[in-house]
Scaffold this active site. Structure first.
Site, PDB file in Angstrom:
ATOM      1  N   ASP A  41       9.032 -20.379  16.822  1.00  0.00           N
ATOM      2  CA  ASP A  41       8.632 -19.203  16.034  1.00  0.00           C
ATOM      3  C   ASP A  41       9.647 -18.080  16.226  1.00  0.00           C
ATOM      4  OD1 ASP A  41       6.394 -20.530  15.084  1.00  0.00           O
ATOM      5  OD2 ASP A  41       5.187 -19.933  16.814  1.00  0.00           O
ATOM      6  N   ARG A  94      -2.817 -23.658  25.666  1.00  0.00           N
ATOM      7  CA  ARG A  94      -2.363 -22.657  26.627  1.00  0.00           C
ATOM      8  C   ARG A  94      -2.495 -23.205  28.039  1.00  0.00           C
ATOM      9  NH1 ARG A  94      -0.809 -20.865  22.575  1.00  0.00           N
ATOM     10  NH2 ARG A  94      -0.987 -18.776  21.693  1.00  0.00           N
ATOM     11  N   THR A 107      -6.737 -22.691  13.981  1.00  0.00           N
ATOM     12  CA  THR A 107      -7.319 -22.434  15.304  1.00  0.00           C
ATOM     13  C   THR A 107      -7.582 -20.947  15.546  1.00  0.00           C
ATOM     14  OG1 THR A 107      -5.082 -22.452  16.266  1.00  0.00           O
ATOM     15  CG2 THR A 107      -6.358 -24.489  16.400  1.00  0.00           C
ATOM     16  N   ASP A 161      -1.246 -26.615  -3.285  1.00  0.00           N
ATOM     17  CA  ASP A 161      -1.015 -26.269  -4.689  1.00  0.00           C
ATOM     18  C   ASP A 161      -1.591 -27.388  -5.539  1.00  0.00           C
ATOM     19  OD1 ASP A 161       0.156 -25.147  -7.108  1.00  0.00           O
ATOM     20  OD2 ASP A 161       1.613 -24.149  -5.803  1.00  0.00           O
ATOM     21  N   ILE A 162      -1.340 -27.358  -6.824  1.00  0.00           N
ATOM     22  CA  ILE A 162      -1.819 -28.442  -7.673  1.00  0.00           C
ATOM     23  C   ILE A 162      -1.088 -29.730  -7.292  1.00  0.00           C
ATOM     24  CG2 ILE A 162      -2.418 -26.852  -9.549  1.00  0.00           C
ATOM     25  CD1 ILE A 162       0.105 -27.811 -11.012  1.00  0.00           C
ATOM     26  N   PRO A 163      -1.709 -30.898  -7.529  1.00  0.00           N
ATOM     27  CA  PRO A 163      -1.117 -32.157  -7.075  1.00  0.00           C
ATOM     28  C   PRO A 163       0.327 -32.381  -7.526  1.00  0.00           C
ATOM     29  CG  PRO A 163      -3.380 -32.525  -7.711  1.00  0.00           C
ATOM     30  CD  PRO A 163      -3.069 -31.096  -8.082  1.00  0.00           C
ATOM     31  N   ASN A 164       0.627 -32.101  -8.783  1.00  0.00           N
ATOM     32  CA  ASN A 164       1.976 -32.356  -9.284  1.00  0.00           C
ATOM     33  C   ASN A 164       3.016 -31.528  -8.544  1.00  0.00           C
ATOM     34  OD1 ASN A 164       3.791 -33.569 -11.390  1.00  0.00           O
ATOM     35  ND2 ASN A 164       4.123 -31.389 -11.834  1.00  0.00           N
ATOM     36  N   THR A 165       2.707 -30.259  -8.288  1.00  0.00           N
ATOM     37  CA  THR A 165       3.642 -29.384  -7.576  1.00  0.00           C
ATOM     38  C   THR A 165       3.849 -29.851  -6.144  1.00  0.00           C
ATOM     39  OG1 THR A 165       3.039 -27.472  -8.941  1.00  0.00           O
ATOM     40  CG2 THR A 165       4.049 -27.011  -6.803  1.00  0.00           C
ATOM     41  N   ASP A 170       6.232 -27.534   9.504  1.00  0.00           N
ATOM     42  CA  ASP A 170       4.881 -26.999   9.340  1.00  0.00           C
ATOM     43  C   ASP A 170       4.846 -25.970   8.209  1.00  0.00           C
ATOM     44  OD1 ASP A 170       2.254 -26.203   9.794  1.00  0.00           O
ATOM     45  OD2 ASP A 170       2.787 -24.852  11.437  1.00  0.00           O
ATOM     46  N   LEU A 171       4.769 -26.459   6.958  1.00  0.00           N
ATOM     47  CA  LEU A 171       4.780 -25.568   5.804  1.00  0.00           C
ATOM     48  C   LEU A 171       3.419 -25.477   5.114  1.00  0.00           C
ATOM     49  CD1 LEU A 171       8.259 -26.373   4.179  1.00  0.00           C
ATOM     50  CD2 LEU A 171       7.658 -24.634   5.892  1.00  0.00           C
ATOM     51  N   LYS A 172       2.477 -26.335   5.487  1.00  0.00           N
ATOM     52  CA  LYS A 172       1.092 -26.265   4.997  1.00  0.00           C
ATOM     53  C   LYS A 172       1.017 -26.151   3.469  1.00  0.00           C
ATOM     54  CE  LYS A 172      -0.517 -23.850   9.196  1.00  0.00           C
ATOM     55  NZ  LYS A 172       0.779 -23.488   9.816  1.00  0.00           N
ATOM     56  N   GLY A 229       3.710 -22.711  21.612  1.00  0.00           N
ATOM     57  CA  GLY A 229       4.736 -21.784  21.152  1.00  0.00           C
ATOM     58  C   GLY A 229       5.086 -20.731  22.173  1.00  0.00           C
ATOM     59  N   ARG A 230       4.436 -19.574  22.064  1.00  0.00           N
ATOM     60  CA  ARG A 230       4.787 -18.419  22.878  1.00  0.00           C
ATOM     61  C   ARG A 230       4.767 -18.643  24.390  1.00  0.00           C
ATOM     62  NH1 ARG A 230       0.940 -14.684  19.240  1.00  0.00           N
ATOM     63  NH2 ARG A 230      -0.003 -16.741  19.054  1.00  0.00           N
TER      64      ARG A 230
END
Length: 237
Positions: free
Chosen positions: A11, A179, A117, A66-70, A61-63, A208-209
């Protein structure tokens, strides 16, 4: 049994910060890292190519949601980066997740986000108008993810057992919000230690941190790695 690697969440805001961090580790130590939205949107695909050139594994990790085609078209582009794992939001629905699988193919693990989370049950019910419990919502999303043919989900370690009971032992449960004992929780609400995550049955953990902001990131990484593998070590002995 293979030694498990915690996934380090990179991050950072820019390329140089990533290089400085990765240079702290010996070249022969191959890491598993997470590239999230901030870093990817700041640097672009070049950051993926650079980290892959060092021999590290990548969870992108872009999550996507959108619509299926996109989503299918976007995954087709991401497949060219040869990452090891990427994800979508399960809330996008089964058809969207199937489209993501078609676009990505079988080159990488594809998982779905259930509930973040940082989300409490109260917030989920108020903000998303979901009247079931948090665990019921997560398990429902996991079952739909399995139906869509994905490899697993992102979830809290606290939901792992219920998810595997509703899907299968092979269904991946990747758990952020990890953690080490005594660490600051930050903005995470549903957290466990690496050792507990292993006992519960998490397949991957993301940290991460606690690592990236530590005075000695390498030492903390190895400490967490030891805790993460502790149950495996006990099984070998």
């Amino acid at each position: 049994m293979r030694e498990l690697r915690p996934i380090i969440a990179l991050d950072f805001p820019d390329f140089e910060s990533v290089k400085d961090f990765l240079n702290l580790f010996p070249a022969q130590e191959k890491l598993f890292v997470k590239i999230g939205m901030e870093l990817y949107y700041s640097v672009g695909p070049e950051i993926v190519r650079y980290i892959k050139s060092l021999g590290h594994s990548i969870f992108l990790d872009l999550k996507l949601h959108d619509i299926p085609n996109t989503v299918e078209s976007a995954m087709r582009v991401l497949s060219k980066l040869e990452v090891d794992m990427t994800n979508v939001h399960a809330a996008g629905g089964v058809e969207m997740m199937k489209a993501a699988r078609r676009g990505l193919g079988n080159k990488a693990k594809l998982i779905a986000v259930t509930q973040l989370t940082s989300t409490t049950e109260e917030a989920m019910q108020m903000d998303q108008n979901i009247r079931s419990s948090l665990v019921e919502s997560v398990v429902h999303y996991a079952a739909r993810t399995a139906e869509a043919g994905l490899d697993g989900v992102v979830c809290s370690a606290q939901e792992v057992r219920a998810i595997k009971a509703a899907t299968s032992d092979d269904f991946i449960c990747l758990t952020p919000g990890i953690r080490p004992k005594g660490a600051n929780l930050g903005d995470q609400q549903r957290v466990v230690t690496p050792e507990t995550a292993q006992e519960i049955g998490s397949n991957y953990i993301v940290v991460g941190r606690p690592i990236t902001q530590a005075e000695d990131p390498v030492q903390i990484y190895r400490q967490i790695k030891t805790e993460w593998n502790l149950d495996l070590t006990n099984k070998r002995s």
